[in-house]
Design an enzyme around this catalytic site. Structure first.
Site, PDB file in Angstrom:
ATOM      1  N   CYS A  83       0.805  -1.218   0.000  1.00  0.00           N
ATOM      2  CA  CYS A  83       0.000   0.000   0.000  1.00  0.00           C
ATOM      3  C   CYS A  83       0.844   1.276   0.000  1.00  0.00           C
ATOM      4  O   CYS A  83       0.348   2.350  -0.321  1.00  0.00           O
ATOM      5  CB  CYS A  83      -0.950   0.005   1.197  1.00  0.00           C
TER       6      CYS A  83
ATOM      7  N   HIS B 181      -3.768   6.918   3.875  1.00  0.00           N
ATOM      8  CA  HIS B 181      -4.094   5.646   3.237  1.00  0.00           C
ATOM      9  C   HIS B 181      -5.534   5.279   3.575  1.00  0.00           C
ATOM     10  O   HIS B 181      -5.964   5.372   4.725  1.00  0.00           O
ATOM     11  CB  HIS B 181      -3.132   4.557   3.720  1.00  0.00           C
TER      12      HIS B 181
ATOM     13  N   ASN C 150     -10.072  -0.516   0.470  1.00  0.00           N
ATOM     14  CA  ASN C 150      -8.617  -0.386   0.409  1.00  0.00           C
ATOM     15  C   ASN C 150      -8.140  -0.894  -0.947  1.00  0.00           C
ATOM     16  O   ASN C 150      -8.219  -2.087  -1.232  1.00  0.00           O
ATOM     17  CB  ASN C 150      -7.993  -1.191   1.548  1.00  0.00           C
TER      18      ASN C 150
END
Length: 327
Positions: A118, A259, A289
């Site tokens: 990520c 994030h 996500n």
């Protein structure tokens, strides 16, 4: 070049791409033992996008890249560098960035992938910034793209509710007079925590065989509580470090773009920094996500929606498997 002659670097344009198919919490409720209430309360996620079977990661990246180039007013043929951050490459090699180069028509670009889960988009941004700052490149396209639906165990309710597919991109070039610029960057890793978030199968250690596929070792594994704890810690420290390196304070940041993994993580960070949630840009409720794409998609949406404006200080901060983190 010496440090005294490094060129300032700016983000010239952004772009993003989300697949058409929407997978809602209600849809997941029919697939695994879960509920909209359970998912929403624990994550803040309401729906996510899922790529079509024929769509590879490069297809998502190409679409986002085209958007970013158009937004920046830059021709693909003028790119010197293409970096794709992904943990779901089209294949082991060539790099997904090479497929992007081919589709966009960028013959002079150096192309490679970055694997930092990520955190990949911000890792790629810092690499591109250094290429441009030193004069090794003039224009770079950085893309975060992942098709996480390809590595999800759709019978595991602890992971399948969290993730989606998508891509986000940014064009970087030398900062012009009076334009914005990247003020600071920070990144880190802790390989001792490799086991709390990974895909154990499919590489050279555990190649794909009927046995490994049957055991689903080619799908994502996550120790949720451990990931949550370390995510808060690393994103907090990375946020403070990037702000300090820029000579600013948290009060100077008009827009935080974290994030997009879990609303609870973002709310905890906001609380610890004493920053109101209104200053955080959040879109995870719509996309879940999307790994390396998440912060890149959020940056593009914040830019296009007018959430950020010229003169604002913007902070992006991420964490991912590895563990990795960046700001």
């Amino acid at each position: 070049m010496s440090n005294q002659t490094l060129r300032p670097v700016a983000i010239a344009g952004t772009g993003s791409y989300l697949p058409e198919k929407v997978l809602t919490n209600a849809d997941l409720q029919r697939m695994v033992e879960t509920s909209d209430e359970w998912i929403t309360e624990r994550t803040g996620i309401k729906e996510r996008r899922i790529a079509a079977k024929h769509e590879a990661t490069s297809d998502l990246a190409i679409a986002a890249g085209r958007e970013a180039l158009a937004n920046a007013g830059v021709e693909a043929a003028d790119l010197d560098l293409i970096i794709v951050a992904t943990v779901t490459p089209d294949m082991a090699f060539p790099a997904t960035a090479c497929f992007v180069q081919k589709a966009l028509g960028a013959p002079k670009a150096t192309c490679f992938d970055v694997s930092a889960a990520c955190s990949g988009f911000l890792y790629g941004m810092e690499l591109a910034r250094q290429f441009i700052a030193t004069g090794s490149a003039e224009r770079a396209l950085v893309i975060g793209a992942d098709k996480l639906s390809a590595i999800i165990d759709w019978t595991d309710r602890n992971t399948c509710v969290l993730f989606g597919d998508g891509a986000g991109a940014a064009v970087l070039q030398p900062a012009g007079e009076g334009s914005g610029e990247i003020l600071s960057a920070y990144s880190g890793s802790n390989g001792n925590l490799d086991e709390i978030l990974n895909v154990p199968g499919g590489g050279s250690r555990n190649p794909l065989t009927p046995e490994t596929i049957g055991g689903k070792s080619n799908t994502m594994k996550m120790a949720g509580r451990e990931v949550y704890r370390h995510a808060v810690q690393t994103m907090m420290s990375a946020t403070k470090e990037a702000i300090a390196r820029a000579g600013l304070t948290p009060d100077d940041i008009e827009c935080f773009i974290p994030h997009q993994a879990n609303l609870r993580i973002i709310e905890t960070i906001a609380d610890k920094l004493h920053i109101p949630m209104e200053r955080f840009f959040v879109n995870l409720q719509a996309y879940g996500n999307t790994s390396a794409a998440a912060v890149a998609i959020a940056l593009d949406e914040a830019q296009r929606s007018g959430r950020i404006k010229r003169g604002d200080h913007i902070l992006m901060v991420v964490f991912g498997g590895g563990l990795t983190w960046a700001s």
